[in-house]
Design a protein around this motif. Structure first.
Motif, mmCIF file in Angstrom:
data_model
loop_
_atom_site.group_PDB
_atom_site.id
_atom_site.type_symbol
_atom_site.label_atom_id
_atom_site.label_comp_id
_atom_site.label_asym_id
_atom_site.label_seq_id
_atom_site.Cartn_x
_atom_site.Cartn_y
_atom_site.Cartn_z
ATOM 1 N N ALA A 271 -11.100 2.383 9.869
ATOM 2 C CA ALA A 271 -10.341 2.747 11.074
ATOM 3 C C ALA A 271 -10.868 4.052 11.664
ATOM 4 C CB ALA A 271 -8.849 2.854 10.751
ATOM 5 N N GLU A 272 -11.117 5.042 10.811
ATOM 6 C CA GLU A 272 -11.617 6.327 11.297
ATOM 7 C C GLU A 272 -13.002 6.180 11.900
ATOM 8 O OE1 GLU A 272 -13.634 10.085 11.629
ATOM 9 O OE2 GLU A 272 -14.258 8.460 10.292
ATOM 10 N N GLN A 273 -13.869 5.417 11.266
ATOM 11 C CA GLN A 273 -15.230 5.259 11.782
ATOM 12 C C GLN A 273 -15.255 4.489 13.103
ATOM 13 O OE1 GLN A 273 -18.381 6.608 10.627
ATOM 14 N NE2 GLN A 273 -16.696 7.907 9.919
ATOM 15 N N LEU A 274 -14.379 3.515 13.239
ATOM 16 C CA LEU A 274 -14.302 2.800 14.527
ATOM 17 C C LEU A 274 -13.793 3.731 15.621
ATOM 18 C CD1 LEU A 274 -12.979 -0.644 13.327
ATOM 19 C CD2 LEU A 274 -15.258 -0.136 14.229
ATOM 20 N N TYR A 275 -12.815 4.569 15.293
ATOM 21 C CA TYR A 275 -12.334 5.538 16.279
ATOM 22 C C TYR A 275 -13.447 6.528 16.626
ATOM 23 C CZ TYR A 275 -9.939 9.340 18.551
ATOM 24 O OH TYR A 275 -9.592 10.310 19.437
ATOM 25 N N ARG A 276 -14.191 6.972 15.633
ATOM 26 C CA ARG A 276 -15.304 7.898 15.866
ATOM 27 C C ARG A 276 -16.367 7.235 16.744
ATOM 28 N NH1 ARG A 276 -16.791 12.618 13.619
ATOM 29 N NH2 ARG A 276 -15.163 12.419 12.028
ATOM 30 N N ALA A 277 -16.709 5.981 16.459
ATOM 31 C CA ALA A 277 -17.695 5.262 17.272
ATOM 32 C C ALA A 277 -17.205 5.126 18.713
ATOM 33 C CB ALA A 277 -17.976 3.892 16.664
ATOM 34 N N MET B 4 0.828 -1.187 0.000
ATOM 35 C CA MET B 4 0.000 0.000 0.000
ATOM 36 C C MET B 4 0.873 1.251 0.000
ATOM 37 S SD MET B 4 -3.240 -0.533 -0.022
ATOM 38 C CE MET B 4 -3.855 -2.151 -0.406
ATOM 39 N N SER B 5 0.346 2.278 -0.571
ATOM 40 C CA SER B 5 1.046 3.560 -0.592
ATOM 41 C C SER B 5 1.257 4.068 0.830
ATOM 42 C CB SER B 5 0.222 4.600 -1.359
ATOM 43 O OG SER B 5 0.020 4.186 -2.688
ATOM 44 N N GLY B 6 2.274 4.907 0.985
ATOM 45 C CA GLY B 6 2.583 5.448 2.299
ATOM 46 C C GLY B 6 1.434 6.218 2.922
ATOM 47 N N TRP B 7 0.679 6.957 2.103
ATOM 48 C CA TRP B 7 -0.428 7.741 2.654
ATOM 49 C C TRP B 7 -1.528 6.836 3.204
ATOM 50 C CZ3 TRP B 7 -5.411 7.419 0.818
ATOM 51 C CH2 TRP B 7 -5.599 6.871 -0.455
ATOM 52 N N VAL B 8 -1.700 5.678 2.596
ATOM 53 C CA VAL B 8 -2.710 4.733 3.075
ATOM 54 C C VAL B 8 -2.295 4.207 4.444
ATOM 55 C CG1 VAL B 8 -3.820 2.496 2.668
ATOM 56 C CG2 VAL B 8 -3.438 4.074 0.762
ATOM 57 N N GLN C 261 -0.205 5.526 6.530
ATOM 58 C CA GLN C 261 -0.196 6.631 7.485
ATOM 59 C C GLN C 261 -1.610 6.948 7.971
ATOM 60 O OE1 GLN C 261 1.452 10.239 5.864
ATOM 61 N NE2 GLN C 261 1.483 11.274 7.839
ATOM 62 N N GLY C 262 -2.575 6.983 7.045
ATOM 63 C CA GLY C 262 -3.969 7.254 7.422
ATOM 64 C C GLY C 262 -4.525 6.180 8.330
ATOM 65 N N TYR C 263 -4.318 4.935 7.961
ATOM 66 C CA TYR C 263 -4.791 3.823 8.787
ATOM 67 C C TYR C 263 -4.136 3.869 10.171
ATOM 68 C CZ TYR C 263 -5.295 -0.810 10.714
ATOM 69 O OH TYR C 263 -5.550 -1.848 11.565
ATOM 70 N N ASP C 264 -2.815 4.010 10.196
ATOM 71 C CA ASP C 264 -2.076 4.012 11.462
ATOM 72 C C ASP C 264 -2.523 5.141 12.384
ATOM 73 O OD1 ASP C 264 -0.611 1.797 10.673
ATOM 74 O OD2 ASP C 264 1.175 2.958 10.124
ATOM 75 N N GLU C 265 -2.840 6.293 11.803
ATOM 76 C CA GLU C 265 -3.258 7.438 12.612
ATOM 77 C C GLU C 265 -4.480 7.100 13.470
ATOM 78 O OE1 GLU C 265 -3.530 10.925 14.518
ATOM 79 O OE2 GLU C 265 -1.843 10.305 13.264
ATOM 80 N N TYR C 266 -5.479 6.466 12.874
ATOM 81 C CA TYR C 266 -6.700 6.139 13.626
ATOM 82 C C TYR C 266 -6.529 4.889 14.474
ATOM 83 C CZ TYR C 266 -8.657 9.890 10.979
ATOM 84 O OH TYR C 266 -8.884 11.130 10.446
ATOM 85 N N ALA C 267 -5.810 3.913 13.972
ATOM 86 C CA ALA C 267 -5.597 2.682 14.747
ATOM 87 C C ALA C 267 -4.848 2.977 16.038
ATOM 88 C CB ALA C 267 -4.840 1.652 13.910
ATOM 89 N N LYS C 268 -3.867 3.880 16.002
ATOM 90 C CA LYS C 268 -3.089 4.179 17.217
ATOM 91 C C LYS C 268 -3.888 4.990 18.227
ATOM 92 C CE LYS C 268 -0.782 8.472 15.928
ATOM 93 N NZ LYS C 268 0.435 9.100 15.494
ATOM 94 N N ARG C 269 -4.931 5.673 17.780
ATOM 95 C CA ARG C 269 -5.766 6.449 18.697
ATOM 96 C C ARG C 269 -6.668 5.560 19.555
ATOM 97 N NH1 ARG C 269 -8.095 11.700 15.435
ATOM 98 N NH2 ARG C 269 -6.107 12.425 14.580
ATOM 99 N N LEU C 270 -6.959 4.375 19.063
ATOM 100 C CA LEU C 270 -7.833 3.468 19.818
ATOM 101 C C LEU C 270 -7.090 2.908 21.021
ATOM 102 C CD1 LEU C 270 -9.495 1.662 16.807
ATOM 103 C CD2 LEU C 270 -10.695 3.020 18.529
ATOM 104 N N PRO C 271 -7.760 2.791 22.158
ATOM 105 C CA PRO C 271 -7.100 2.239 23.339
ATOM 106 C C PRO C 271 -6.876 0.736 23.191
ATOM 107 C CG PRO C 271 -9.413 2.597 23.796
ATOM 108 C CD PRO C 271 -9.151 3.154 22.424
ATOM 109 N N PRO D 54 -7.767 0.573 -0.724
ATOM 110 C CA PRO D 54 -6.892 1.278 0.220
ATOM 111 C C PRO D 54 -7.646 2.317 1.059
ATOM 112 C CG PRO D 54 -5.842 1.117 -1.920
ATOM 113 C CD PRO D 54 -7.252 0.650 -2.097
ATOM 114 N N LEU D 55 -8.601 2.988 0.440
ATOM 115 C CA LEU D 55 -9.368 3.999 1.156
ATOM 116 C C LEU D 55 -10.298 3.364 2.181
ATOM 117 C CD1 LEU D 55 -9.786 7.023 1.378
ATOM 118 C CD2 LEU D 55 -11.467 6.865 -0.467
ATOM 119 N N VAL D 56 -10.825 2.198 1.881
ATOM 120 C CA VAL D 56 -11.746 1.519 2.794
ATOM 121 C C VAL D 56 -11.085 1.264 4.147
ATOM 122 C CG1 VAL D 56 -13.030 -0.623 3.225
ATOM 123 C CG2 VAL D 56 -13.206 0.520 1.017
ATOM 124 N N ARG D 57 -9.832 0.841 4.156
ATOM 125 C CA ARG D 57 -9.186 0.559 5.443
ATOM 126 C C ARG D 57 -9.054 1.819 6.284
ATOM 127 N NH1 ARG D 57 -3.568 -2.134 4.089
ATOM 128 N NH2 ARG D 57 -4.996 -3.254 2.768
#
Length: 145
Positions: free
Chosen positions: A127-133, A1-5, A7-17, A120-123
């Protein structure tokens, strides 16, 4: 996957406890050529997905015919999943969708949208929607209605 993908996924995944951690298990898609047997490729992908699901996991397919949840409805599902004590496996299919064996195993089916998104965008969206929930459940200021 591209770096931006990533990075985007990791940003939200790391926010989750830790108690709501998100682990990505990527299943390589089968090789597709002009003369590929697409039915076989989908079945093989499905078999590999099934093998990657933790035992006794609650399986949720992500599929256009699934239920479109609001953020609040997703937060209720997340709460229910957390309360069950089971691992949850969110399954996203390849370019032709999910194998029938995967759809049959799923206890729920979630549709992000009637639109088709690139994988790539789906992941990142998931991740963002799970963090939002999670933020809704925990009165975190990230989600504002």
């Amino acid at each position: 996957m591209s770096g931006w993908v990533q990075q985007g996924y990791d940003e939200y995944a790391k926010r989750l406890p830790r108690e709501c951690s998100l682990v990505l298990k990527e299943i390589a898609p089968g090789k597709r050529t002009k003369n590929s047997d697409i039915a076989r490729i989908i079945k093989d992908e499905g078999d590999r997905m099934l093998a990657a699901i933790p035992h006794y996991a609650h399986v949720v397919s992500l599929d256009i015919p699934g239920k479109a949840w609001t953020t609040v409805e997703l937060s209720h599902s997340l709460k229910r999943w957390q309360d069950s004590g089971q691992n949850v496996a969110l399954l996203i299919g390849g370019p032709e969708g999910l194998a029938d064996s995967v759809k049959t195993l799923a206890k729920e089916s979630w549709s992000l949208s009637p639109l088709t998104f690139p994988h790539p965008l789906v992941r990142i969206i998931v991740a963002e929607q799970l963090y939002r929930a999670w933020s809704v459940l925990n009165n975190h200021p990230y989600h504002r209605e």
